[in-house]
Write a protein that holds these residues in place. Structure first.
Motif, PDB file in Angstrom:
ATOM      1  N   TRP A  41      -6.703  38.493 -30.051  1.00  0.00           N
ATOM      2  CA  TRP A  41      -6.250  39.830 -29.675  1.00  0.00           C
ATOM      3  C   TRP A  41      -7.326  40.880 -29.957  1.00  0.00           C
ATOM      4  CZ3 TRP A  41      -5.454  44.031 -33.013  1.00  0.00           C
ATOM      5  CH2 TRP A  41      -4.905  45.165 -32.391  1.00  0.00           C
ATOM      6  N   GLY A  42      -7.995  40.756 -31.102  1.00  0.00           N
ATOM      7  CA  GLY A  42      -9.037  41.718 -31.443  1.00  0.00           C
ATOM      8  C   GLY A  42     -10.174  41.719 -30.438  1.00  0.00           C
ATOM      9  N   ALA A  43     -10.596  40.512 -30.029  1.00  0.00           N
ATOM     10  CA  ALA A  43     -11.683  40.428 -29.048  1.00  0.00           C
ATOM     11  C   ALA A  43     -11.246  40.983 -27.695  1.00  0.00           C
ATOM     12  CB  ALA A  43     -12.132  38.976 -28.908  1.00  0.00           C
ATOM     13  N   ALA A  44      -9.994  40.692 -27.281  1.00  0.00           N
ATOM     14  CA  ALA A  44      -9.495  41.171 -25.988  1.00  0.00           C
ATOM     15  C   ALA A  44      -9.299  42.681 -25.983  1.00  0.00           C
ATOM     16  CB  ALA A  44      -8.175  40.469 -25.650  1.00  0.00           C
ATOM     17  N   ALA A  45      -8.926  43.253 -27.140  1.00  0.00           N
ATOM     18  CA  ALA A  45      -8.677  44.694 -27.222  1.00  0.00           C
ATOM     19  C   ALA A  45      -9.931  45.491 -27.534  1.00  0.00           C
ATOM     20  CB  ALA A  45      -7.618  44.966 -28.303  1.00  0.00           C
ATOM     21  N   GLY A  46     -11.050  44.815 -27.686  1.00  0.00           N
ATOM     22  CA  GLY A  46     -12.303  45.518 -27.967  1.00  0.00           C
ATOM     23  C   GLY A  46     -12.480  45.910 -29.420  1.00  0.00           C
ATOM     24  N   ILE A  47     -11.637  45.383 -30.306  1.00  0.00           N
ATOM     25  CA  ILE A  47     -11.787  45.666 -31.741  1.00  0.00           C
ATOM     26  C   ILE A  47     -12.714  44.611 -32.315  1.00  0.00           C
ATOM     27  CG2 ILE A  47     -10.553  46.029 -33.915  1.00  0.00           C
ATOM     28  CD1 ILE A  47      -8.048  46.560 -32.274  1.00  0.00           C
TER      29      ILE A  47
END
Length: 267
Positions: A22-28
């Motif tokens: 999720w972090g990689a997909a959300a740009g975090i």
């Protein structure tokens, strides 16, 4: 309750992996890279992340499977414990040791680029700065509008504001005037402690123009949160214009020179 704990254990695995996805997909994720040597650091980071991620998934998956298969409700027969396996102990000692040895060798080039191959002060292609950390600001010293070494007349000063030209090696002489600080440029992948009494060289080559964060990543006192600054990477012409403007402003605040007293020749 027999399989409840195994399912709960599985949630740890799913939640842990899910947070990363999720972090990689959300740009975090890591801040955008803007330095030449940062490529090697990012590759090393990703390699270790994937390696530890695979080991995490494999071990957590195996533990879940054993919990599920050998829970007490499905296996009323008492467990039989086996003590000691010389072969297994050798295997799980050699495998981590070999992995750590491989990482130590794999990271040598990235370490050398960031910590060992110090640029020379007298190299005309190197921009030399001095940055002094103190509670709670960064004091920057430039050689002057004509460049060269520090310690010459015409030096320029700023606070919490660093300007450097793009695609040029920047060498920073990092010092601290009071306590331990940490010079942190996340986009340059630079992080170095500033230690009182020491002159520590820090270098990087910015490759993208822009304005980036400068922070202290070491708790240095009650005002630590205020110890923020900015790094501006700009074209060579803009960098020259910044120095000339700074030189003009700095000289405008200098006290006028005292008039010379005429010599009395009547005696």
């Amino acid at each position: 309750m027999g399989k409840f704990w195994s399912l709960l254990f599985l949630m740890v695995l799913l939640f842990g992996v899910g947070v990363f996805v999720w972090g990689a997909a959300a740009g975090i994720w890591l801040p955008p890279l803007a330095s030449e040597a940062g490529i090697g650091i990012d590759r090393l980071f990703m390699f270790i992340l994937w390696l530890t991620g695979v080991v995490f998934i494999a071990t957590e998956g195996a533990m879940f499977w054993f919990l599920w298969k050998y829970n007490s409700e499905s296996n009323p027969k008492p467990a039989r414990f086996v003590h000691g396996s010389h072969t297994l102990e050798v295997v799980w000692t050699i495998l981590p040791a070999a992995t750590l040895l491989f990482i130590a060798i794999y990271q040598m080039n990235a370490w050398a680029e960031s910590k060992m191959r110090v640029p020379k002060d007298d190299d005309p292609n190197v921009v030399v700065l001095e940055i002094r950390a103190r509670q709670f600001e960064w004091r920057v010293r430039y050689p002057g509008i004509h460049g060269g070494k520090l310690g010459q007349p015409g030096e320029l000063f700023t606070v919490n504001d660093i300007h450097v030209p793009v695609n040029k090696m920047v060498l920073v002489h990092l010092k601290s005037e009071d306590v331990l600080h940490s010079f942190f440029l996340p986009n340059m992948r630079v992080k170095q402690d500033a230690v009182p009494g020491m002159n520590i060289p820090v270098w990087f080559r910015p490759v993208e123009e822009g304005t980036y964060d400068l922070a202290c990543s070491q708790l240095c006192g009650w005002g630590h949160y205020k110890m923020m600054g900015r790094l501006t990477v700009e074209s060579e012409s803009d960098y020259r214009a910044f120095l000339e403007d700074l030189d003009r402003k700095q000289n405008a605040t200098m006290p006028p020179a005292a008039p010379k007293v005429a010599e009395d020749k009547s005696e």
